[in-house]
Design an enzyme around this catalytic site. Structure first.
Site, PDB file in Angstrom:
ATOM      1  N   LYS A  25       0.822  -1.215   0.000  1.00 42.22           N
ATOM      2  CA  LYS A  25       0.000   0.000   0.000  1.00 42.22           C
ATOM      3  C   LYS A  25       0.858   1.268   0.000  1.00 42.22           C
ATOM      4  O   LYS A  25       0.533   2.240  -0.668  1.00 42.22           O
ATOM      5  CB  LYS A  25      -0.923   0.046   1.232  1.00 42.22           C
ATOM      6  CG  LYS A  25      -1.986  -1.022   1.251  1.00 42.22           C
ATOM      7  CD  LYS A  25      -3.030  -0.722   2.317  1.00 42.22           C
ATOM      8  CE  LYS A  25      -2.438  -0.700   3.717  1.00 42.22           C
ATOM      9  NZ  LYS A  25      -1.948  -2.042   4.153  1.00 42.22           N
ATOM     10  N   ARG A  45      -9.406   1.343  10.003  1.00 38.17           N
ATOM     11  CA  ARG A  45      -8.933  -0.037  10.199  1.00 38.17           C
ATOM     12  C   ARG A  45     -10.027  -0.939  10.736  1.00 38.17           C
ATOM     13  O   ARG A  45      -9.843  -2.147  10.820  1.00 38.17           O
ATOM     14  CB  ARG A  45      -7.756  -0.058  11.183  1.00 38.17           C
ATOM     15  CG  ARG A  45      -6.466   0.455  10.579  1.00 38.17           C
ATOM     16  CD  ARG A  45      -5.253  -0.258  11.141  1.00 38.17           C
ATOM     17  NE  ARG A  45      -4.062   0.077  10.376  1.00 38.17           N
ATOM     18  CZ  ARG A  45      -3.045   0.796  10.858  1.00 38.17           C
ATOM     19  NH1 ARG A  45      -3.083   1.237  12.089  1.00 38.17           N
ATOM     20  NH2 ARG A  45      -2.010   1.054  10.104  1.00 38.17           N
ATOM     21  N   ARG A  73      12.962 -11.004   3.847  1.00 40.73           N
ATOM     22  CA  ARG A  73      13.725  -9.753   3.951  1.00 40.73           C
ATOM     23  C   ARG A  73      14.922  -9.900   4.883  1.00 40.73           C
ATOM     24  O   ARG A  73      14.818 -10.511   5.944  1.00 40.73           O
ATOM     25  CB  ARG A  73      12.837  -8.655   4.543  1.00 40.73           C
ATOM     26  CG  ARG A  73      12.023  -7.918   3.533  1.00 40.73           C
ATOM     27  CD  ARG A  73      11.373  -6.748   4.244  1.00 40.73           C
ATOM     28  NE  ARG A  73      10.152  -6.361   3.560  1.00 40.73           N
ATOM     29  CZ  ARG A  73       9.160  -5.705   4.135  1.00 40.73           C
ATOM     30  NH1 ARG A  73       9.237  -5.382   5.414  1.00 40.73           N
ATOM     31  NH2 ARG A  73       8.098  -5.370   3.443  1.00 40.73           N
ATOM     32  N   ARG A 132      14.543  -8.300  10.635  1.00 42.82           N
ATOM     33  CA  ARG A 132      13.895  -7.367  11.577  1.00 42.82           C
ATOM     34  C   ARG A 132      12.790  -8.093  12.332  1.00 42.82           C
ATOM     35  O   ARG A 132      12.165  -9.014  11.817  1.00 42.82           O
ATOM     36  CB  ARG A 132      13.282  -6.184  10.820  1.00 42.82           C
ATOM     37  CG  ARG A 132      14.309  -5.218  10.266  1.00 42.82           C
ATOM     38  CD  ARG A 132      13.614  -3.990   9.743  1.00 42.82           C
ATOM     39  NE  ARG A 132      12.447  -4.348   8.934  1.00 42.82           N
ATOM     40  CZ  ARG A 132      11.773  -3.521   8.181  1.00 42.82           C
ATOM     41  NH1 ARG A 132      12.125  -2.265   8.117  1.00 42.82           N
ATOM     42  NH2 ARG A 132      10.739  -3.916   7.488  1.00 42.82           N
ATOM     43  N   ARG A 185       0.178 -10.237  12.547  1.00 45.54           N
ATOM     44  CA  ARG A 185      -0.328  -9.015  11.900  1.00 45.54           C
ATOM     45  C   ARG A 185      -1.369  -9.356  10.835  1.00 45.54           C
ATOM     46  O   ARG A 185      -2.360  -8.646  10.668  1.00 45.54           O
ATOM     47  CB  ARG A 185       0.829  -8.228  11.286  1.00 45.54           C
ATOM     48  CG  ARG A 185       1.761  -7.631  12.351  1.00 45.54           C
ATOM     49  CD  ARG A 185       2.929  -6.917  11.723  1.00 45.54           C
ATOM     50  NE  ARG A 185       2.519  -5.695  11.059  1.00 45.54           N
ATOM     51  CZ  ARG A 185       3.242  -5.091  10.108  1.00 45.54           C
ATOM     52  NH1 ARG A 185       4.380  -5.606   9.722  1.00 45.54           N
ATOM     53  NH2 ARG A 185       2.812  -3.986   9.564  1.00 45.54           N
TER      54      ARG A 185
END
Ligand SMILES: [Zn+2]
Length: 209
Positions: A13, A88, A122, A155, A166
């Site tokens: 996004k 949200r 990542r 991370r 999440r």
């Protein structure tokens, strides 16, 4: 055009919003930024918000809505705005409908397994800030930064259990907004799995830009 971007965390996004800001010539309105500014400027609403945050509580939706109402009344939002990070939840969307006329909710659709692959692959270098991906953009030597030679790390936000958590929160709280805006005839859904440029092209077509 008053636009909302919907999509799971890691769907892309932010990248799409940056592109649309340029393309549409409208600002991105982030409730996080508005809150920080109001607090920094010590406005009445900012002081109220700070009191909640200092007490370790969430800032109530009604206060966020008041801040948002002031923000979108400013001149730079006359041609429209892109809402970033809000709403949200369904109650937030209902409150938003009382202060703004939303023209379109653009849903960036990416399956969970694709998002998990993107995020858990990542690797970052904490020393120089370089970012890599084990499949899409691997370093020359596994686990070592090409730029400065430091050891690459994952991370906290990219660890599989955090990503899963999440995504679960997104499906429970935010995904119902897709049906909410569809019922209002405002939903446009686009495929977010085909790369950045293709995603941008889908968005341009969906929004008729
Ligand atoms: Zn480095």
């Amino acid at each position: 055009m008053n636009l909302i971007l919907l999509g799971a965390p890691g769907a892309g996004k932010g990248t799409l919003a940056s592109y649309l800001i340029e393309k549409m010539g409208v600002p991105s309105v982030s409730t996080g930024n508005i809150l920080r500014e109001a607090i920094a400027n010590g406005t009445e609403l900012g002081q109220k918000a700070k009191a909640f945050m200092d007490a370790g509580q969430l800032v109530p939706d009604s206060l966020v809505i008041d801040l948002l109402k002031n923000r979108i009344a400013q001149d730079d939002c006359k041609k429209g705005f892109i809402l970033d990070g809000f709403p949200r939840t369904i109650p937030q969307a209902e409150a938003l409908d009382t202060i703004a006329s939303i023209d379109c909710a653009l849903s960036l659709e990416v399956p969970d397994e694709v998002i998990e692959g993107r995020m858990t692959g990542r690797r970052v270098c904490l020393k120089c800030g370089a970012t890599y991906h084990v499949v899409n953009n691997p370093p020359k030597t596994e686990g070592v930064c090409d730029v400065c030679g430091d050891t690459l790390v994952i991370r906290k936000d990219d660890k599989p259990e955090v990503v899963e958590q999440r995504l679960a929160t997104y499906h429970a709280q935010t995904e119902p907004l897709v049906a909410y805006y569809e019922a209002q005839g405002k939903l446009k859904a686009i495929d977010g799995t085909q790369g950045i440029h293709q995603t941008e092209a889908f968005a341009v077509a969906a929004l008729g830009l």
